[in-house]
Design an enzyme around this catalytic site. Structure first.
Site, PDB file in Angstrom:
ATOM      1  N   GLU A  75      16.900   1.681  68.179  1.00  0.00           N
ATOM      2  CA  GLU A  75      15.745   2.073  69.161  1.00  0.00           C
ATOM      3  C   GLU A  75      14.840   1.140  69.923  1.00  0.00           C
ATOM      4  O   GLU A  75      14.694   0.455  70.173  1.00  0.00           O
ATOM      5  CB  GLU A  75      14.569   2.950  68.025  1.00  0.00           C
ATOM      6  CG  GLU A  75      15.641   3.388  67.383  1.00  0.00           C
ATOM      7  CD  GLU A  75      14.363   4.814  66.279  1.00  0.00           C
ATOM      8  OE1 GLU A  75      13.448   5.086  66.215  1.00  0.00           O
ATOM      9  OE2 GLU A  75      14.967   5.298  65.463  1.00  0.00           O
TER      10      GLU A  75
ATOM     11  N   HIS B 265      10.231   7.398  71.899  1.00  0.00           N
ATOM     12  CA  HIS B 265      11.533   7.148  71.232  1.00  0.00           C
ATOM     13  C   HIS B 265      13.077   7.206  72.151  1.00  0.00           C
ATOM     14  O   HIS B 265      12.540   8.353  71.646  1.00  0.00           O
ATOM     15  CB  HIS B 265      10.742   6.512  69.806  1.00  0.00           C
ATOM     16  CG  HIS B 265      11.045   7.138  68.680  1.00  0.00           C
ATOM     17  ND1 HIS B 265      10.012   8.539  68.201  1.00  0.00           N
ATOM     18  CD2 HIS B 265      11.519   7.457  68.048  1.00  0.00           C
ATOM     19  CE1 HIS B 265      10.526   8.969  67.848  1.00  0.00           C
ATOM     20  NE2 HIS B 265      11.369   9.105  67.246  1.00  0.00           N
TER      21      HIS B 265
ATOM     22  N   HIS C 265      16.867   7.862  69.562  1.00  0.00           N
ATOM     23  CA  HIS C 265      17.298   8.240  68.887  1.00  0.00           C
ATOM     24  C   HIS C 265      19.321   7.749  68.847  1.00  0.00           C
ATOM     25  O   HIS C 265      19.568   8.447  69.455  1.00  0.00           O
ATOM     26  CB  HIS C 265      17.666   9.192  68.131  1.00  0.00           C
ATOM     27  CG  HIS C 265      16.023   9.816  67.923  1.00  0.00           C
ATOM     28  ND1 HIS C 265      16.217  10.942  67.351  1.00  0.00           N
ATOM     29  CD2 HIS C 265      15.164   8.692  66.845  1.00  0.00           C
ATOM     30  CE1 HIS C 265      14.781  11.204  66.181  1.00  0.00           C
ATOM     31  NE2 HIS C 265      14.489   9.745  66.175  1.00  0.00           N
TER      32      HIS C 265
ATOM     33  N   ASP D 169       9.569  10.204  61.406  1.00  0.00           N
ATOM     34  CA  ASP D 169       9.177  10.118  62.237  1.00  0.00           C
ATOM     35  C   ASP D 169       8.136  11.265  62.267  1.00  0.00           C
ATOM     36  O   ASP D 169       6.607  11.548  62.062  1.00  0.00           O
ATOM     37  CB  ASP D 169      10.127  11.327  63.604  1.00  0.00           C
ATOM     38  CG  ASP D 169      10.613  10.050  63.983  1.00  0.00           C
ATOM     39  OD1 ASP D 169      10.205   9.109  63.856  1.00  0.00           O
ATOM     40  OD2 ASP D 169      11.433  10.466  64.652  1.00  0.00           O
TER      41      ASP D 169
HETATM   42 ZN    ZN Z   1      12.755   9.220  65.097  1.00  0.00          ZN
END
Ligand code: ZN
Length: 142
Positions: free
Chosen positions: A22, A82, A84, A95
């Protein structure tokens, strides 16, 4: 949420280059009446060391550094992004839990899914304290 095309492209490129981990970053811009306006996406290091393929962590000192560097331009931190890797482009339960722990009302989160290190799809979300949940937000590229 509105974001310049070059910045949306930069998030996608960051997600691809960091794959299979990530990646994360900070969205700086302005809030006011109407939609959040993102001016720039600033990449920061993912400080997660144990499970970087499925977790990310932004260091407080990195946040402070970004905030200082954009203050003179009249910009502020309006959200985060961010990636995935090989997971859907929507906030995970992790999250949601992390956002619920902080003061997150109205904060924008962009989640960029990246499949196989190539194909990206980005979505935008706003966390609401009242419902303790993310609401999907229009992702307007300009
Ligand atoms: Zn996430």
């Amino acid at each position: 949420m509105r974001i310049p095309r070059a910045q949306a492209d930069a998030i996608a490129a960051h997600a691809r280059s960091g794959y299979p981990h990530e990646v994360c970053g900070v969205l700086v811009g302005t809030t006011g009446e109407g939609a959040v306006q993102v001016a720039r996406a600033v990449a920061v290091a993912n400080r997660e060391t144990e499970r970087p393929a499925v977790r990310y962590q932004i260091a407080p000192e990195d946040l402070i550094g970004v905030q200082r560097s954009v203050r003179e331009e009249g910009l502020d931190i309006v959200g985060y992004y961010h990636s995935h890797p090989d997971h859907p482009a929507r906030p995970s339960e992790t999250d949601r839990r992390i956002a619920a722990e902080g003061l997150s009302d109205g904060v924008v989160h962009i989640v960029c899914g990246v499949a196989g290190g190539r194909d990206t799809v980005a979505t935008a979300w706003v966390f609401r304290d009242a419902t303790q949940a993310f609401e999907e937000e229009p992702f307007e590229i300009e």
